[in-house]
Scaffold this motif. Structure first.
Motif, PDB file in Angstrom:
ATOM      1  N   SER A   1       2.542   7.660  -1.572  1.00  8.75           N
ATOM      2  CA  SER A   1       3.368   7.073  -0.598  1.00  8.75           C
ATOM      3  C   SER A   1       4.492   5.698  -0.907  1.00  8.75           C
ATOM      4  O   SER A   1       3.368   5.051  -2.639  1.00  8.75           O
ATOM      5  CB  SER A   1       2.007   6.473   0.189  1.00  8.75           C
ATOM      6  OG  SER A   1       1.328   6.461   0.815  1.00  8.75           O
TER       7      SER A   1
ATOM      8  N   TYR B   1       9.666   5.130   8.194  1.00  6.05           N
ATOM      9  CA  TYR B   1       7.920   5.911   7.929  1.00  6.05           C
ATOM     10  C   TYR B   1       8.175   7.484   8.296  1.00  6.05           C
ATOM     11  O   TYR B   1       8.445   8.108   9.519  1.00  6.05           O
ATOM     12  CB  TYR B   1       6.900   5.390   8.171  1.00  6.05           C
ATOM     13  CG  TYR B   1       6.892   3.881   7.934  1.00  6.05           C
ATOM     14  CD1 TYR B   1       6.245   3.402   7.712  1.00  6.05           C
ATOM     15  CD2 TYR B   1       7.459   3.227   9.310  1.00  6.05           C
ATOM     16  CE1 TYR B   1       5.981   1.445   6.932  1.00  6.05           C
ATOM     17  CE2 TYR B   1       7.329   1.362   9.059  1.00  6.05           C
ATOM     18  CZ  TYR B   1       6.880   1.006   7.445  1.00  6.05           C
ATOM     19  OH  TYR B   1       6.535  -0.040   7.657  1.00  6.05           O
TER      20      TYR B   1
ATOM     21  N   ASP C   1       8.929   4.938   2.936  1.00  9.58           N
ATOM     22  CA  ASP C   1       8.814   3.847   3.503  1.00  9.58           C
ATOM     23  C   ASP C   1      10.170   3.581   3.090  1.00  9.58           C
ATOM     24  O   ASP C   1      10.526   3.093   1.571  1.00  9.58           O
ATOM     25  CB  ASP C   1       7.556   3.095   3.551  1.00  9.58           C
ATOM     26  CG  ASP C   1       8.058   1.357   3.809  1.00  9.58           C
ATOM     27  OD1 ASP C   1       9.425   0.617   4.736  1.00  9.58           O
ATOM     28  OD2 ASP C   1       6.777   0.915   3.148  1.00  9.58           O
TER      29      ASP C   1
ATOM     30  N   SER D   1       7.319   3.178  -1.259  1.00  6.41           N
ATOM     31  CA  SER D   1       8.366   2.112  -0.498  1.00  6.41           C
ATOM     32  C   SER D   1       9.368   1.571  -1.335  1.00  6.41           C
ATOM     33  O   SER D   1       8.940   1.759  -2.036  1.00  6.41           O
ATOM     34  CB  SER D   1       7.303   1.178  -0.621  1.00  6.41           C
ATOM     35  OG  SER D   1       8.316  -0.522   0.967  1.00  6.41           O
TER      36      SER D   1
ATOM     37  N   LYS E   1       3.592   0.592   4.676  1.00  8.43           N
ATOM     38  CA  LYS E   1       4.406  -0.407   4.444  1.00  8.43           C
ATOM     39  C   LYS E   1       3.286  -1.841   4.125  1.00  8.43           C
ATOM     40  O   LYS E   1       2.776  -2.807   3.085  1.00  8.43           O
ATOM     41  CB  LYS E   1       5.093  -1.278   4.502  1.00  8.43           C
ATOM     42  CG  LYS E   1       5.781  -2.595   4.204  1.00  8.43           C
ATOM     43  CD  LYS E   1       7.247  -4.068   4.728  1.00  8.43           C
ATOM     44  CE  LYS E   1       7.429  -4.410   4.309  1.00  8.43           C
ATOM     45  NZ  LYS E   1       8.661  -5.125   5.499  1.00  8.43           N
TER      46      LYS E   1
ATOM     47  N   ARG F   1      11.878  -0.895   9.420  1.00  9.38           N
ATOM     48  CA  ARG F   1      11.337  -0.030   8.654  1.00  9.38           C
ATOM     49  C   ARG F   1      11.571   1.449   9.104  1.00  9.38           C
ATOM     50  O   ARG F   1      10.797   1.641  10.419  1.00  9.38           O
ATOM     51  CB  ARG F   1       9.905   0.061   7.916  1.00  9.38           C
ATOM     52  CG  ARG F   1      10.600  -1.587   6.309  1.00  9.38           C
ATOM     53  CD  ARG F   1      10.859  -1.375   5.633  1.00  9.38           C
ATOM     54  NE  ARG F   1      10.791  -1.264   5.134  1.00  9.38           N
ATOM     55  CZ  ARG F   1      11.433  -0.648   3.754  1.00  9.38           C
ATOM     56  NH1 ARG F   1      12.388  -2.212   3.228  1.00  9.38           N
ATOM     57  NH2 ARG F   1      11.149  -0.453   2.715  1.00  9.38           N
TER      58      ARG F   1
END
Length: 461
Positions: free
Chosen positions: A53, A207, A183, A55, A2, A205
């Motif tokens: 990655s 991960y 995420d 989120s 994040k 959060r």
């Protein structure tokens, strides 16, 4: 992650708006050359690895992403062309250096600092954020790619939905490995293709990281985010870890179909050779409308009761489609025909009379427009010919050569082309090697068409 994504967003200019006009200095991409989707991909690129990655927050149709693509130039490149219809682009780098780029339609066009010579290995990093592209599959009127629901999100991309949420070379011939960094908010679970390698809670959060080491086609990648119960039954034969993700409160009868996965793995491995990955399982979405899909190592199913045949079909695709990926979409029968015939192999292993199954396949095929097995247009990809004509071609071959040789043909074909793209000629090379002209003559009329050969009736199983 994040924190990383936030840093990228602050360091980059506002998201680049998509346009349909080619800016000065850029050239129109030619595409990979696939017979069905000629505009997709770029034949000058060999993407070997994606580091993604992502989120996201369930219920919010938005994703923030950072994609690092490891690429080998197949020819001299003065422009890099990626498929990307997704969120707005925040910034692009080539080998760590900022690069001029343009988001034109469904393509992300990138100008490297200099010409990249054929054989050069390089990286492209793309930061992006916003709403994934809306892409509707005309065959079934369902959304493809990143799909957001009130209770979570999931990815279902076949055939051409992957580039709605990450930049890629979106053709099955260009398989790649993946590292995934996911995420999501606390209270939710993220599960994806590959082996989970790490998970931690930080600042509200979760991960989670996954590694998909063996190359897979872009459409076979999946991510599921939701409130799941993770179920890990005992290992199947060969040490394959089974891990399933079921929405909380999913009825027991929906789960029960997947209790047979270890036995199915054993039966299919006996014909095709070892299962190609270290893990397998299913993820069930709370969307009852979708169709089941063979997403790599983690098949996706709707929240309704499925037959064992459907579960078996998607498992068989882990060999045919995910490991042995298509060289061209026009030859999708190499996926669907094999997975359909696997249903008969499973039924036979359970002591069932398979003659009625063969008769049903033939009847469905007879009601469809007759054609050879290589498709010429998108609407033919998932028709009766791809499934049933393909399966009956394999049955005709089996009857001609006998079980021992048929098993040798299947296992050799899988072993020889595991992790590679395949075409019908590759299969026929193995058939001819072990079965000779008689075997090729038996399967040939089913491949070329358009007439439908008579249903093989002797030696049904």
């Amino acid at each position: 992650m994040k924190r990383l994504l936030l840093t990228l967003a602050l360091a980059c200019p506002p998201a680049l708006a998509q346009t349909t006009t080619l800016p000065p200095g850029f050239t129109a991409p030619a595409g990979y050359g696939d017979r069905i989707y000629p505009a997709l991909g770029d034949a000058g690129l060999d993407v070997t690895h994606y580091d993604l990655s992502l989120s996201a927050t369930p219920g919010v149709d938005s994703v923030a992403g950072r994609a690092v693509l490891s690429i080998l130039a197949r020819r001299d490149l003065s422009q890099i062309n990626l498929d990307f219809a997704g969120p707005g682009v925040l910034g692009v780098k080539v080998d760590g250096r900022a690069a001029r780029h343009a988001h034109v339609g469904d393509k992300l066009l990138i100008l490297p600092p200099g010409v990249l010579a054929a054989g050069t290995a390089f990286t492209v990093t793309v930061a992006y954020s916003g709403t994934p592209a809306l892409h509707i599959d005309p065959a079934d009127d369902l959304r493809l790619g990143w799909i957001t629901q009130a209770g979570g999100s999931y990815v279902l991309s076949e055939p051409d939905g992957a580039h709605t949420f990450f930049p890629c070379n979106d053709v099955p011939a260009d398989g790649a490995s993946y590292s995934l960094h996911l995420d999501v908010p606390a209270g939710f679970t993220a599960i994806a293709s590959g082996v989970q390698t790490h998970s931690q809670m930080r600042a509200g959060r979760v991960y989670t990281e996954f590694e998909q080491a063996a190359p897979i086609p872009s459409y076979a990648l999946t991510v599921h985010i939701g409130r799941f119960e993770r179920v890990t039954p005992p290992d199947a034969a060969g040490g394959i870890q089974i891990r399933n993700a079921f929405p909380l409160g999913l009825p027991a009868e929906v789960r029960a179909t997947f209790d047979q996965t270890p036995a199915m793995l054993g039966v299919l491995a006996g014909w095709f050779g070892p299962y190609p990955y270290p893990v397998y399982g299913v993820a069930v979405t709370e969307d009852p409308q979708i169709l089941a899909l063979e997403t790599a190592t983690l098949s996706t199913f709707p929240a309704r009761q499925e037959t064992p045949a459907t579960a078996l079909h998607e498992l068989a695709h882990q060999w045919f489609g995910d490991s042995l990926r298509l060289g061209d979409w026009s030859e999708v029968w190499l996926n669907e025909g094999f997975a359909t015939y696997a249903e008969l192999l499973w039924a036979q292993s359970q002591g069932q009379d398979t003659a009625p199954l063969l008769a049903r396949w033939y009847a469905r095929l007879a009601r469809a427009p007759a054609r050879g097995l290589v498709a010429t247009q998108a609407r033919q990809l998932f028709d009766a010919n791809s499934y049933y004509r393909g399966a009956l071609a394999l049955h005709a071959l089996r009857l001609k050569v006998g079980d021992a040789l048929f098993r040798q043909i299947l296992s050799t074909y899988v072993a020889r082309f595991s992790g590679q793209s395949v075409r019908t000629a590759d299969l026929l090379g193995v058939v001819g090697q072990f079965g000779g002209p008689a075997a090729l003559e038996a399967i040939g009329p089913w491949l070329t068409g358009p007439e439908i050969p008579a249903l093989p009736t002797t030696g049904t199983f």
